[in-house]
Write a protein that holds these residues in place. Sequence first.
Motif, PDB file in Angstrom:
ATOM      1  N   TRP A 129     102.835  99.520 -37.065  1.00 53.52           N
ATOM      2  CA  TRP A 129     102.500 100.262 -38.278  1.00 53.52           C
ATOM      3  C   TRP A 129     102.730  99.419 -39.516  1.00 53.52           C
ATOM      4  O   TRP A 129     101.892  99.351 -40.428  1.00 53.52           O
ATOM      5  CB  TRP A 129     103.325 101.566 -38.374  1.00 53.52           C
ATOM      6  CG  TRP A 129     103.187 102.159 -39.733  1.00 53.52           C
ATOM      7  CD1 TRP A 129     102.160 102.937 -40.177  1.00 53.52           C
ATOM      8  CD2 TRP A 129     104.062 101.955 -40.853  1.00 53.52           C
ATOM      9  NE1 TRP A 129     102.335 103.232 -41.513  1.00 53.52           N
ATOM     10  CE2 TRP A 129     103.487 102.638 -41.937  1.00 53.52           C
ATOM     11  CE3 TRP A 129     105.260 101.263 -41.031  1.00 53.52           C
ATOM     12  CZ2 TRP A 129     104.093 102.655 -43.197  1.00 53.52           C
ATOM     13  CZ3 TRP A 129     105.860 101.267 -42.275  1.00 53.52           C
ATOM     14  CH2 TRP A 129     105.273 101.959 -43.345  1.00 53.52           C
ATOM     15  N   LEU A 130     103.891  98.722 -39.549  1.00 56.41           N
ATOM     16  CA  LEU A 130     104.258  97.953 -40.738  1.00 56.41           C
ATOM     17  C   LEU A 130     103.232  96.853 -41.018  1.00 56.41           C
ATOM     18  O   LEU A 130     102.852  96.635 -42.174  1.00 56.41           O
ATOM     19  CB  LEU A 130     105.656  97.343 -40.558  1.00 56.41           C
ATOM     20  CG  LEU A 130     106.222  96.600 -41.777  1.00 56.41           C
ATOM     21  CD1 LEU A 130     106.435  97.540 -42.950  1.00 56.41           C
ATOM     22  CD2 LEU A 130     107.533  95.890 -41.428  1.00 56.41           C
ATOM     23  N   ALA A 131     102.772  96.190 -39.956  1.00 55.07           N
ATOM     24  CA  ALA A 131     101.784  95.119 -40.138  1.00 55.07           C
ATOM     25  C   ALA A 131     100.522  95.670 -40.802  1.00 55.07           C
ATOM     26  O   ALA A 131      99.974  95.062 -41.735  1.00 55.07           O
ATOM     27  CB  ALA A 131     101.457  94.477 -38.794  1.00 55.07           C
ATOM     28  N   GLY A 132     100.074  96.842 -40.341  1.00 50.12           N
ATOM     29  CA  GLY A 132      98.891  97.457 -40.936  1.00 50.12           C
ATOM     30  C   GLY A 132      99.137  97.879 -42.375  1.00 50.12           C
ATOM     31  O   GLY A 132      98.273  97.687 -43.259  1.00 50.12           O
ATOM     32  N   HIS A 133     100.298  98.442 -42.622  1.00 54.93           N
ATOM     33  CA  HIS A 133     100.628  98.889 -43.976  1.00 54.93           C
ATOM     34  C   HIS A 133     100.663  97.716 -44.951  1.00 54.93           C
ATOM     35  O   HIS A 133     100.058  97.774 -46.037  1.00 54.93           O
ATOM     36  CB  HIS A 133     101.984  99.625 -43.962  1.00 54.93           C
ATOM     37  CG  HIS A 133     102.559  99.836 -45.322  1.00 54.93           C
ATOM     38  ND1 HIS A 133     102.011 100.726 -46.217  1.00 54.93           N
ATOM     39  CD2 HIS A 133     103.604  99.243 -45.947  1.00 54.93           C
ATOM     40  CE1 HIS A 133     102.706 100.678 -47.340  1.00 54.93           C
ATOM     41  NE2 HIS A 133     103.670  99.795 -47.207  1.00 54.93           N
ATOM     42  N   VAL A 134     101.369  96.646 -44.572  1.00 52.14           N
ATOM     43  CA  VAL A 134     101.485  95.494 -45.467  1.00 52.14           C
ATOM     44  C   VAL A 134     100.112  94.838 -45.665  1.00 52.14           C
ATOM     45  O   VAL A 134      99.777  94.403 -46.773  1.00 52.14           O
ATOM     46  CB  VAL A 134     102.546  94.489 -44.945  1.00 52.14           C
ATOM     47  CG1 VAL A 134     102.550  93.216 -45.790  1.00 52.14           C
ATOM     48  CG2 VAL A 134     103.933  95.133 -44.961  1.00 52.14           C
ATOM     49  N   ALA A 135      99.297  94.821 -44.611  1.00 53.93           N
ATOM     50  CA  ALA A 135      97.941  94.259 -44.749  1.00 53.93           C
ATOM     51  C   ALA A 135      97.136  95.048 -45.788  1.00 53.93           C
ATOM     52  O   ALA A 135      96.377  94.467 -46.576  1.00 53.93           O
ATOM     53  CB  ALA A 135      97.232  94.270 -43.390  1.00 53.93           C
TER      54      ALA A 135
END
Lengths: 391, 391
Positions: free
Chosen positions: B285-291
């Motif tokens: 989730w975090l990777a998608g959010h930061v992207a």
Amino acid sequence: MSPTAPALASKLDNLRSSAIRDLLKLTTRAEIISLAGGLPDAQLMPRDRLAAAAEAALTTQGCLQYTESPGWAPLREVLAVRESARLGRQVELAEVFVTHGSQQALALLAEVLLDPGALVVVEDPAYVGALQVFRAAGARIVAVPLDAEGMRTDVLEDLLARGERPAVVHTVSNFHNPGGVTMSRERRVHLAELAQAHGFWVIEDDPYGELWFDRPTPAPVATHSRNVIRLSSASKILSPTLRVGWLIAPESVCRGVELLKQGADLCGSALTQQMAAALLADETWLAGHVAHVRAVYGERAKALVHAVRTRFGDRVRCSDAAGGMFVWADFTDGTDTTALLSHALDAGVAYVPGSAFAVDAGHRSALRMCFTTSDAETLGDAVERLAVAAG
Amino acid sequence: MSPTAPALASKLDNLRSSAIRDLLKLTTRAEIISLAGGLPDAQLMPRDRLAAAAEAALTTQGCLQYTESPGWAPLREVLAVRESARLGRQVELAEVFVTHGSQQALALLAEVLLDPGALVVVEDPAYVGALQVFRAAGARIVAVPLDAEGMRTDVLEDLLARGERPAVVHTVSNFHNPGGVTMSRERRVHLAELAQAHGFWVIEDDPYGELWFDRPTPAPVATHSRNVIRLSSASKILSPTLRVGWLIAPESVCRGVELLKQGADLCGSALTQQMAAALLADETWLAGHVAHVRAVYGERAKALVHAVRTRFGDRVRCSDAAGGMFVWADFTDGTDTTALLSHALDAGVAYVPGSAFAVDAGHRSALRMCFTTSDAETLGDAVERLAVAAG
């Protein structure tokens, strides 16, 4: 080449780690009844109300951003209303500053008010968090003893007569940690008069004032002089997780604290400040909640004091169970409570030896017992174990 | 008699209030497009996920109590995993310390590492929060300029060759605030070599490193030397309301920070630390959010830089829109940006003049523009207004 850290070594000497915290690490074994902690009872914290307040705050983006350094304005407004009632005068918003727990208020005030070498008067036994802050600030520390009516203001007056000029006098005026006592009205007036006459600041550190068991505490020292800076906290009546403390001080002091707060950590949490504001503003609910905490703690405190008096008789003298979180006890036969501790741990009970709260030396026959997190029966068992250990 | 507060007056002189914060108070008028702030966009913060994390944490009493001074252990574990990946080595739990935002990490480190009068090297233009901390610590401050590859380590080397012996060198290695630049790999290696050779600490202050737009940043300075203390924060990728920052440092430094943290504010919030741990642990989730944050900020940054270059041409030179939150621009014709500001406010646009970030004097023709909280069209309007004001 490894970095030199000259400051590190010398500062580790100056800042003895809180004896209480180190002890807590040893006393978490399940078979030990710990009277050593200093924590409020998490079971009494209003989890459902906190969850509802978090949910309400998180319905908008407003609680996600950096907030103002002096605190979220609506929380400061709620605190101004509360403190106006407590102090019997209109407290202005500019006099209210929210900190990350009241420990931060102490730390920032020490930076604002003290030059290195300045004289600070503390009570003996002392609140160790205050000692830590004043030592770190490079203050010269002089202790004034407590008795059953709180700080011996006559001793303070003698110090002043001998020419001592404190910049700050620190007092835990209600249900002292660790001393258990509350400053009498007469002493409060006297302390305020001395502050006015000699021009020093009083820091009235009051996290426990609302936790009275039989009768409310006298009006704050701050009602008797504008030289008094008042500190309090949501940690003991709501929850430490909010990290919401506050100070009430003249605007000029608040401005100094604001500049230091920006350097120290910019600002507090908008989320937990909004949660605190919601609960503190609901006066009817809060009154019932605090009354419940008082009733539970009062029953525990009385059970502890009754057990000590019954089991030890004249051998131990202890403070009344009038409020707060702690009972302070003294072995009248000179029993060394630091030496006793390992026997007590073997017998299954933990406490904090009085020497941990001594400004210089002393209190070697005293101990602090926290009654907040054990029920009456467990407290009775703890005293029985202590008696076994003390032989 | 009113209390004397000698420390207060002199400390107010030393600690100039952050020029940015004072400006923010003037630029909240609705008709002004403010590029003056330094805030992440609250609309991009994961409110639903934060609400779910708060709700989950508040289903038990465990998040209500005081937590450990170095931070809630499971959060430290999550951070150790993240930082191990970033640094390419096993980061131990004892090296991870959670602070109340990374500003507190800076403030506590200054106390641990610096004696009064110690030399601190900062970048020029400087992060004002660091200047504030180092000035308050009584450090002697020497500035080393930035260029397009970050800190001019050759200038630092010259200082060292002349016999200067810094205790600490502070760098914002990625997407500098306010300079906008990122230190090149070669400079990182050079800085680490100098730290090893001369035995000073590097504080690598890295709140923006994950906010790259086209390509990731070079490996941290901390990968090249154990003399480097790394600072980062959840504020820019999740939300400042968590007040979760952290430092990665040798265990001996963490122990010093722990003693100071106890005096400063005891501990952080168990609630917000549990929330941060939940979101940081959900790597997918975090990777998608930061992207997503990167994509939005990247589009805005490019719109701003494009507008400046199109509208001003050679008259203004500005940093690339490579990441972070800020663009730094210089009027090549000597326009005084402090004098320009009142005209700019009249024209409906706010920025921070470069002089606010100068260590001594200088940067009088520069300005910092924050692109995080305006869309591309608004940023174009802002540049148009700036052009009108600049005539």
